[in-house]
Design an enzyme around this catalytic site. Structure first.
Site, PDB file in Angstrom:
ATOM      1  CE  LYS A  20      -4.372  -0.228   0.387  1.00 37.25           C
ATOM      2  NZ  LYS A  20      -5.271  -0.232  -0.637  1.00 37.25           N
ATOM      3  CB  THR A  65      -2.446  -3.650  -0.352  1.00 42.45           C
ATOM      4  OG1 THR A  65      -4.145  -3.181  -0.708  1.00 42.45           O
ATOM      5  CG2 THR A  65      -1.619  -3.882  -1.206  1.00 42.45           C
ATOM      6  NE  ARG A 185     -14.455  21.701  11.956  1.00 37.67           N
ATOM      7  CZ  ARG A 185     -14.254  21.721  10.632  1.00 37.67           C
ATOM      8  NH1 ARG A 185     -15.222  20.432   9.590  1.00 37.67           N
ATOM      9  NH2 ARG A 185     -14.275  22.375  10.656  1.00 37.67           N
ATOM     10  CD  GLN A 235     -18.266  27.953   4.563  1.00 43.40           C
ATOM     11  OE1 GLN A 235     -17.838  26.448   6.489  1.00 43.40           O
ATOM     12  NE2 GLN A 235     -19.068  26.713   4.297  1.00 43.40           N
ATOM     13  CG  HIS A 263     -12.041  16.767   3.862  1.00 40.32           C
ATOM     14  ND1 HIS A 263     -12.508  17.662   5.346  1.00 40.32           N
ATOM     15  CD2 HIS A 263     -12.574  17.429   3.001  1.00 40.32           C
ATOM     16  CE1 HIS A 263     -13.947  18.151   4.448  1.00 40.32           C
ATOM     17  NE2 HIS A 263     -13.157  18.150   2.999  1.00 40.32           N
TER      18      HIS A 263
END
Length: 307
Positions: A20, A65, A185, A235, A263
């Protein structure tokens, strides 16, 4: 068809490997209010007793993988990430020792550096605000028609990250919405900014801005606003960044920002019996949300192109 029943071929299988490539993993260590980040791009290549998968299609010796990708994430959580050399060695040792068919493992790691965002006093603004190591690209555009001037300055590729103090919830939902709401987050973006100087501002000579000093000042305000904004949306952060520049730099009338949302998704480690308390993330590069907007000084008219 068994291996012994295969008809003879005029060809031979040469060197081969599989794995991978470019598994992106971000490891956050939370030391109270001070966070530490290791940001890696890991590529795994395995080789060994793999003749049959090529010659007959037998997968008996193939460690998938997808499994190698999962191992990278799991090891980041179980053992942490120190030096990339040490992390790669641990992975290589694991793959070779855990599977009889694997005789060689090549682990390539790229590490992306993050520096803490500092205030004008040289001290970190927060314990969780970072700017990607290395410099952004500075830009400038000057338009002159013989009598008037338009000066656009800017920067691009300024990568910044807050490892907390960002939420995203309460958004509209429809039958195709799968994104989960979150109150904690990672917020990361690659700042592309342009700012327009006021019409009539001298470009040369007496009264002209000290361009280098103004660039450094605007860059500092963009970073300070990013680091200092408790964000409920990208925003909101965009508006805070543009507003700070307008409020703090009198000669600038307009700021145009383009902020791709870089992200970071939490990796599900439950299948491996591991918890993930906002520590191990998958850094996705595409597709990405793209947030764009203009902040104007009151009374000014937008003039920076939107493309």
């Amino acid at each position: 068809m068994t291996a012994s029943a295969r008809p003879p071929r005029p060809t031979l299988l040469g060197q081969n490997q599989y794995g991978k490539a470019e598994t992106r993993v971000v490891r956050v260590v939370r030391d109270g209010d001070t966070h530490h980040i290791r940001d890696l791009n890991v590529s795994v290549a395995l080789s060994g007793a793999m003749d049959e998968v090529h010659l007959s299609g037998s997968n008996a010796n193939v460690l998938t993988t997808d499994t190698t990708k999962n191992t990278v994430y799991a090891f980041a959580q179980k053992y942490g990430v120190t030096a990339p050399e040490a992390f790669a060695a641990r992975l290589a040792r694991h793959f070779v020792s855990s599977q009889d068919a694997i005789g060689r493992a090549r682990i390539r790691v790229e590490e992306y550096a993050w520096d803490r965002i500092e205030g004008t006093d040289g001290a970190p603004v927060t314990g969780h605000s970072f700017v990607r190591g290395g410099r952004e690209t500075r830009t400038a555009e000057v338009v002159h028609d013989g009598s008037s001037w338009q000066v656009l300055a800017g920067l691009k590729d300024l990568v910044v990250l807050n490892s907390t103090d960002s939420e995203f919830w309460g958004f509209a939902k429809d039958p195709y919405t799968t994104l989960k709401e979150t109150t904690d987050r990672i917020l990361a973006t690659e700042v592309h900014a342009r700012w327009r100087f006021a019409d009539g501002l001298p470009v040369e000579g007496e009264g002209a801005p000290e361009w280098d000093a103004v660039y450094a000042e605007v860059r500092g305000h963009l970073l300070a606003a990013f680091a200092g904004t408790y964000s409920l949306s990208l925003q909101q952060t965009l508006f805070a960044m543009g507003s700070r520049v307008i409020e703090q730099v009198p000669g600038i009338d307009e700021v145009r920002l383009s902020l791709p949302n870089k992200h970071h998704f939490l990796v599900d480690l439950e299948p491996f019996g591991l918890k993930n308390d906002n520590e191990v993330y998958f850094a996705a590069d595409r597709p990405y949300g793209l947030i764009e907007g203009t902040v104007l000084r009151e009374g000014a008219t937008a003039a920076i192109p939107t493309d």
